[in-house]
Enzyme design. Structure first.
Site, PDB file in Angstrom:
ATOM      1  N   ARG A 179       0.852  -1.258   0.170  1.00 11.47           N
ATOM      2  CA  ARG A 179       0.016  -0.030  -0.036  1.00 11.47           C
ATOM      3  C   ARG A 179       1.051   1.396   0.010  1.00 11.47           C
ATOM      4  O   ARG A 179       0.533   2.104  -0.765  1.00 11.47           O
ATOM      5  CB  ARG A 179      -0.873  -0.029   1.237  1.00 11.47           C
ATOM      6  CG  ARG A 179      -1.772  -1.171   1.088  1.00 11.47           C
ATOM      7  CD  ARG A 179      -2.782  -1.053   2.162  1.00 11.47           C
ATOM      8  NE  ARG A 179      -3.362  -2.189   2.519  1.00 11.47           N
ATOM      9  CZ  ARG A 179      -4.604  -2.517   3.077  1.00 11.47           C
ATOM     10  NH1 ARG A 179      -5.594  -1.552   3.106  1.00 11.47           N
ATOM     11  NH2 ARG A 179      -4.982  -3.931   3.462  1.00 11.47           N
ATOM     12  N   ASP A 222      -2.057 -16.342  -2.654  1.00  2.68           N
ATOM     13  CA  ASP A 222      -2.624 -15.716  -3.688  1.00  2.68           C
ATOM     14  C   ASP A 222      -1.457 -14.772  -4.396  1.00  2.68           C
ATOM     15  O   ASP A 222      -0.920 -15.219  -5.564  1.00  2.68           O
ATOM     16  CB  ASP A 222      -3.869 -14.716  -3.568  1.00  2.68           C
ATOM     17  CG  ASP A 222      -3.398 -13.731  -2.031  1.00  2.68           C
ATOM     18  OD1 ASP A 222      -2.609 -13.762  -1.390  1.00  2.68           O
ATOM     19  OD2 ASP A 222      -4.810 -13.335  -1.704  1.00  2.68           O
ATOM     20  N   THR A 265      -0.134  -5.838  -6.598  1.00  7.10           N
ATOM     21  CA  THR A 265      -1.264  -6.397  -5.831  1.00  7.10           C
ATOM     22  C   THR A 265      -2.307  -5.537  -5.360  1.00  7.10           C
ATOM     23  O   THR A 265      -3.372  -6.022  -4.918  1.00  7.10           O
ATOM     24  CB  THR A 265      -0.822  -7.728  -4.940  1.00  7.10           C
ATOM     25  OG1 THR A 265      -1.921  -8.538  -4.664  1.00  7.10           O
ATOM     26  CG2 THR A 265      -0.578  -6.903  -3.571  1.00  7.10           C
TER      27      THR A 265
HETATM   28  C1  DMJ Z   1      -5.434  -5.998  -0.972  1.00 11.27           C
HETATM   29  O1  DMJ Z   1      -4.819  -5.260  -0.184  1.00 11.27           O
HETATM   30  C2  DMJ Z   1      -4.458  -6.912  -1.949  1.00 11.27           C
HETATM   31  O2  DMJ Z   1      -5.006  -6.841  -3.119  1.00 11.27           O
HETATM   32  C3  DMJ Z   1      -3.993  -7.803  -1.461  1.00 11.27           C
HETATM   33  O3  DMJ Z   1      -3.316  -8.744  -2.127  1.00 11.27           O
HETATM   34  C4  DMJ Z   1      -5.285  -8.999  -0.774  1.00 11.27           C
HETATM   35  N1  DMJ Z   1      -6.295  -8.301  -0.705  1.00 11.27           N
HETATM   36  C5  DMJ Z   1      -6.715  -6.952  -0.385  1.00 11.27           C
HETATM   37  C6  DMJ Z   1      -7.821  -6.703  -0.978  1.00 11.27           C
HETATM   38  O4  DMJ Z   1      -8.851  -7.513  -0.734  1.00 11.27           O
END
Ligand code: DMJ
Length: 584
Positions: free
Chosen positions: A215, A344, A564
């Site tokens: 983030r 994931d 991500t």
């Molecule tokens: C996000 O912070 C990112 O996509 C992370 O990889 C997993 N999930 C959250 C949102 O659902």
């Protein structure tokens, strides 16, 4: 001669008769027309509707819309439903228009964006609606929670989870690039000023290395690449340096948690045998490669390349990567495997490492396609009703459950399909489409048309949450993210339609007076709000929606990869030898 004479006399008298008859017919016609105007049902309404629909149809824009708005809520609604949608249906190639009339509430949100709102095609109009949603989320955050990590939109105050310790401003940093991409430059300036003056990492705070990386580091890097403002580069590198002590473990596999002041790390107390988590230590690669590129310091790249080395030395059960790895011993913890939570984004970053390196990172490529093959063989199944899903693996046994988080995989598989080995491109595109359909089903099978946190394929159900603690929706982006990728690769209008369904559901059930909130049970008829506007709602959900309705040349995949948290990072081109060499 007589004849000629006679002929010359008669035309005058005929002309008079003709004139008289014509006059009679004309007056009868006029009388009829007047009669029609007075006696046709609701004639004024027809005229008024016709005027407005024509005005809107001609894209008169601002003025026409403002006029329409002054008519009042119901009239606007009927105008929009009866005229705009019907005409759009006829004019547009998108048949979805007939069922997807936008709600006036979305329209009214567009304080600054009337011009775009009146653009007549489905994508443009939708794009401006998403803009309005971003404006609403941002304005409320600014009003009630400025500087806090997140907003509580029901109680209208700031909120912080334990992921960021006493670090501040998660929503501001996460939203920077979305503001920029949506051309909300005043808001972007205010956010930049906050970063300049207030974003401080010198504090006694225990933070999640993964969350702060995706983030904060990701958000700052994207803001830098989009705007060119030096402050973002400086802050990103400064924060990256603060994260380095997390790698001080016997193996170099980083701790999950780190105290920014003392540099002392540890793992989540709940993680199997004190392990680090695959999706956490495996989701640093993209950001750290860019930190080296921007700082000229190879240390960041070295740290993440070492993670790969450790993984390469380990045996993988069935070719799969367990979610837990002990950073002291370098051995796997419990043999749990997931493409959802805990696993994931590790897979996502293998593929994107290859793409971001301008396809020079052959090792990343091989690791990704090998992992996907093992996932297909061991985790992907089809339900009796024909829905393809990705199950979880626990020591060789399958749990027939798929998380909302796992739904990002549709997009990932589509993104990687083009480079798939052994002519598997078509197969992988089909697989991506099937997974996307399943995730859409998980939405359509709820009352709110929003997806649950996890859904199951056992005990007689398919794509439905059966446990109360899996029925919540916290504004997550993964399903919309996948629609966006599928749209870009196929241009099948159903993906935009599905995205629009999600917009309508968000408006109906998640929008509250002070922003957008998650809901506790998507199967209930009325929402029970959780009172959190997650920062990833602004970073990811709204950005992916916006891109879903944008042209493909808006952040094209050829030049950008998304981290991500949906922060776009530029592909490091081979032609840029200086940077490419630094990263070798
Ligand atoms: C996000 O912070 C990112 O996509 C992370 O990889 C997993 N999930 C959250 C949102 O659902």
């Amino acid at each position: 001669h007589e004849l000629r004479k006679g002929k010359s006399a008669s035309p005058t008298s005929f002309r008079l008769t003709e004139k008289f008859i014509l006059l009679l017919v004309f007056s009868a016609f006029i009388t009829l027309c007047f009669g029609a105007i007075f006696f046709l049902p609701d004639s004024t309404k027809l005229l008024r509707e016709l005027n407005y629909s024509l005005a809107l149809k001609r894209h008169i824009g601002q003025t026409a819309l403002l006029q329409a708005l002054t008519l009042g809520r119901y009239e606007i609604k009927s105008l929009l439903n009866k005229n705009i949608c019907r005409q759009s249906f006829l004019l547009s190639t998108f048949s979805i228009m007939s069922t997807n009339c936008f709600s006036p509430s979305i329209y009214i949100l567009q304080s600054k964006h009337y011009k775009e709102s009146c653009a007549f095609t489905f994508p443009n109009r939708s794009k401006s609606s998403i803009n309005g949603m971003m404006q609403f989320s941002w304005d409320n955050y600014k009003r009630y929670a400025w500087g806090s990590n997140e907003l509580r939109p029901v109680s209208k105050q700031g909120h912080s989870s334990n992921l960021f310790g006493s670090l501040k401003g998660a929503t501001i940093v996460d939203a920077l690039d979305t503001l920029y991409i949506m051309e909300m430059y005043d808001e972007f300036e205010a956010a930049t000023e906050w970063v300049e003056r207030n974003l401080d990492f010198n504090m006694n705070a225990e933070i999640s290395v993964f969350e702060v990386n995706i983030r904060f580091v990701g958000g700052l890097l994207s803001a830098y690449y989009l705007s060119g403002k030096e402050v973002f580069r400086r802050k990103a590198v400064e924060l990256g340096e603060k994260l380095l002590p997390a790698f001080k473990t016997p193996t170099g596999i980083p701790w999950a948690l780190l105290n920014l002041k003392s540099g002392i790390g540890r793992n989540w107390p709940w993680a199997s045998g004190g392990s680090s988590i695959l999706a956490e230590y495996g989701t640093l690669h993209l950001e750290f490669m860019h930190l080296s590129a921007l700082s000229g310091r190879p240390v960041f790249a070295e740290k993440v390349m070492n993670i790969r080395k450790v993984l390469n030395r380990l045996d993988k059960p069935q070719g799969l990567y367990p979610n837990y790895l002990n950073p002291n011993s370098g051995q796997w913890g419990q043999h749990h495997v997931s493409v959802g939570g805990l696993g994931d984004s590790f897979y996502e970053y293998l593929l994107k490492a290859w793409l971001m390196s301008d396809k020079t990172d052959e090792e990343g490529k091989k690791l990704y396609y090998d992992a996907l093959q093992a996932i297909e063989k061991n985790l992907i199944r089809k339900s009796s009703g024909g829905l393809t899903y990705i199950a979880e693996w626990k020591g060789g046994l399958l749990e027939h459950k798929m998380g909302h988080l796992t739904c990002f995989a549709g997009g990932m598989i589509a993104l990687g399909a083009d480079g798939a080995p052994d002519d598997k491109t078509g197969h992988q595109m089909e697989l991506a489409a099937e997974i996307t359909r399943t995730c859409h089903e998980s939405y359509t099978r709820t009352s709110m048309k929003l997806g649950p946190e996890a859904f199951r394929f056992d005990g007689g159900v398919e794509a439905i949450a059966t446990r109360q603690n899996e029925k919540y929706f916290i504004l997550r982006p993964e399903v919309i993210e996948t629609y966006m990728y599928m749209w870009r690769f196929t241009h099948d209008p159903k993906y935009r339609q599905w995205g629009w369904e999600a917009v309508q559901a968000l408006e109906k059930y998640c929008r509250v007076v002070g922003g957008y909130s998650g809901v506790r049970d998507v199967y209930a008829n009325t929402p029970n709000h959780d009172d959190v506007q997650q920062s990833f709602y602004l970073a990811e959900t709204l950005k992916y929606l916006y891109l879903l309705f944008s042209d493909d040349d808006h952040l094209p995949f050829e030049h950008w990869v998304f981290n991500t948290e949906a922060h776009p990072l530029p592909v490091i081109k081979k032609q840029n030898p200086e940077i490419a060499n630094q990263l070798k």
